[in-house]
Design an enzyme around this catalytic site. Structure first.
Site, PDB file in Angstrom:
ATOM      1  NE  ARG A  66       2.787   7.371 -11.251  1.00 28.86           N
ATOM      2  CZ  ARG A  66       3.230   6.103 -11.134  1.00 28.86           C
ATOM      3  NH1 ARG A  66       2.392   5.115 -10.934  1.00 28.86           N
ATOM      4  NH2 ARG A  66       4.516   5.842 -11.232  1.00 28.86           N
ATOM      5  CE1 TYR A 119     -17.034  22.551 -18.592  1.00 31.25           C
ATOM      6  CE2 TYR A 119     -15.667  20.675 -19.171  1.00 31.25           C
ATOM      7  CZ  TYR A 119     -15.790  21.977 -18.738  1.00 31.25           C
ATOM      8  OH  TYR A 119     -14.664  22.694 -18.455  1.00 31.25           O
ATOM      9  CG  ASP A 192     -20.173  15.725 -15.062  1.00 34.31           C
ATOM     10  OD1 ASP A 192     -20.223  16.213 -13.911  1.00 34.31           O
ATOM     11  OD2 ASP A 192     -19.478  16.203 -15.973  1.00 34.31           O
ATOM     12  CE  LYS A 217     -15.703  23.544 -13.154  1.00 34.96           C
ATOM     13  NZ  LYS A 217     -16.277  22.629 -14.138  1.00 34.96           N
TER      14      LYS A 217
HETATM   15  C1  LIG Z   1     -15.825  21.873 -15.236  1.00 37.62           C
HETATM   16  C2  LIG Z   1     -16.593  20.651 -15.618  1.00 37.62           C
HETATM   17  C3  LIG Z   1     -15.930  19.489 -16.039  1.00 37.62           C
HETATM   18  C4  LIG Z   1     -14.425  19.429 -16.227  1.00 37.62           C
HETATM   19  O1  LIG Z   1     -13.753  19.531 -15.026  1.00 37.62           O
HETATM   20  P1  LIG Z   1     -12.272  20.175 -14.880  1.00 37.62           P
HETATM   21  O2  LIG Z   1     -12.050  20.149 -13.415  1.00 37.62           O
HETATM   22  O3  LIG Z   1     -12.336  21.554 -15.448  1.00 37.62           O
HETATM   23  O4  LIG Z   1     -11.351  19.305 -15.651  1.00 37.62           O
HETATM   24  C5  LIG Z   1     -16.704  18.382 -16.327  1.00 37.62           C
HETATM   25  N1  LIG Z   1     -18.043  18.410 -16.225  1.00 37.62           N
HETATM   26  C6  LIG Z   1     -18.719  19.506 -15.837  1.00 37.62           C
HETATM   27  C7  LIG Z   1     -20.195  19.481 -15.753  1.00 37.62           C
HETATM   28  C8  LIG Z   1     -18.016  20.672 -15.524  1.00 37.62           C
HETATM   29  O5  LIG Z   1     -18.684  21.759 -15.159  1.00 37.62           O
END
Ligand SMILES: *Cc1c(COP(=O)(O)O)cnc(C)c1O
Length: 399
Positions: A66, A119, A192, A217
């Site tokens: 961890r 999001y 983000d 992603k």
């Molecule tokens: C998918 C996504 C998230 C969340 O991420 P997870 O891996 O699904 O927890 C946050 N911000 C954006 C822009 C996303 O596309």
């Protein structure tokens, strides 16, 4: 490895980061020197929860997975290098990374400014979790800098949260301007960077304090793993974030870290193809009388085009569009594509199509973040462009 002293940060940038290397070189080598024990060229999956100590408190830098794991360290160093940061931290999901950033940067009585088309899961975190913890949030259109200035509460606002391009409306925010506003108010700018990826946009170089990724992603890029990351250029802040990462425990396992690292190696070449294919798809959509509008920051008429051109290398693989035939037409197109698979998520090699109002953004229905029902979102993959055009063309014709 040096003797362990306690709360060291494992995801520090390594010597590659300081070497002046290009993006693709860092993606393949940063944090990924051949394994010192065996010479393995690829970072091994250290599938272990704990590490042997030669005497009490004496070990080779790792005690418990961890707190730190060598496979995760490799990923964290690579991500730090790709974002031009000093500290990278990997998480079990993008939302775990977001939660860690927010628990570190805000607290009860605090306030954050968020995008009005964040999001859906991010919005839910603010509205349903942090709100109960005593953190207030104000949604604003981040493209409107006057609205952002008006929403900031000096002394109380500790974070401006930015997504650019936004999901699913592909809005663009000026990162450098937002950093100036945040810093003037004593707040931090968190970006983000999931939609752009570090290949297309590097928020830290534009003044952001922390970059967040859903590595699920584009960074992972193969729709086979869920993961998240934080990167900062501020070492002291990096230590605070690492403390919370360990305290809250939302870390990825070694195999998941390895999958994300494997994906990251090809991020540059994949993004080039995502962008080129998206451009072809945009041209098709613009030529269709079934399409009322195309939302893509690469279009000269997009309100954020100038800012996007200034802060991004290219305009990305995400394309949204609205149908003249309303929600019925949107649902019909989602039913009729074959190569574009109807699914949530984005950023993988395969093309995906979805209906945000009923799928990814169902949780914001009825809020100020609600998205139009005639909207379709595409994650344009890296298949043969002609096949994508053909597939989407036949679906549009039938809608
Ligand atoms: C998918 C996504 C998230 C969340 O991420 P997870 O891996 O699904 O927890 C946050 N911000 C954006 C822009 C996303 O596309």
């Amino acid at each position: 490895m040096s003797e362990h002293t306690g709360d060291e940060v494992h995801g520090g940038a390594d010597t590659w980061a300081a070497g002046g290397y290009g993006f693709e070189t860092l993606a393949i080598h940063a944090g990924q020197d051949p394994d010192p024990a065996t010479g393995a060229v690829v970072v091994p999956i250290y599938q272990t929860s704990t590490f042997a100590q030669s005497e009490v408190g004496r070990h080779q830098g790792y005690e418990y997975s961890r707190s730190g794991n060598p496979t995760r360290t490799a990923l964290e160093s690579c991500l730090a290098a790709l974002e031009g940061g000093r500290t990278g931290l990997a998480f079990a999901s993008g939302l775990a990374a977001e939660d860690c950033a927010l628990r570190t940067l805000t607290g009860p009585g605090g306030h954050v400014v968020i995008p009005d088309d964040a999001y859906g899961g991010t919005y839910r975190l603010f509205a349903r979790v942090l709100e109960r913890w005593g953190v207030e949030h104000t949604p604003v259109p981040l493209g409107d800098l006057e609205a952002v200035r008006a929403a900031v509460r000096p002394g109380q606002t500790s974070v401006i949260w930015c997504e650019t391009p936004t999901n699913p409306l592909l809005g663009i925010a000026d990162i450098a301007e937002l950093a100036t506003i945040a810093h003037a108010a004593g707040a931090r700018l968190v970006v983000d960077n999931t939609f752009a990826s570090p290949y297309l946009q590097q928020p830290l170089s534009l003044g952001a304090d922390v970059v967040v990724h859903s590595t699920t992603k584009y960074v992972g890029g193969h729709s086979d793993v869920v993961g998240g990351a934080l990167v900062t250029g501020d070492v002291a802040l990096g230590e605070e974030l690492a403390y919370h990462q360990n305290a809250m425990g939302g870390v990825p396992g070694a195999f998941d870290a390895w999958l994300v690292l494997r994906g990251a190696k090809t991020l540059g070449v994949r993004m080039d193809r995502h962008c080129a294919n998206a451009q072809r798809v945009v041209e098709l959509l613009q030529s269709s009388n079934k399409v009322a509008s195309v939302l893509y920051p690469g279009l000269a008429e997009h309100p954020g085009h100038q800012v996007a051109a200034k802060q991004m290398r290219d305009f990305g693989g995400m394309v949204s569009f609205r149908l003249t035939g309303g929600e019925a037409a949107a649902l019909e197109i989602c039913r009729r594509t074959r190569i574009f698979t109807l699914a949530e998520s984005l950023g993988g090699v395969e093309s995906l199509i979805e209906h945000p109002a009923r799928m990814t953004h169902a949780s914001v229905a009825g809020s100020s973040l609600e998205v139009p029902a005639d909207l379709v979102r595409l994650s344009v993959g890296i298949e043969t462009a002609e096949d994508l055009i053909e597939d989407l063309g036949q679906a549009l014709a039938a809608a």
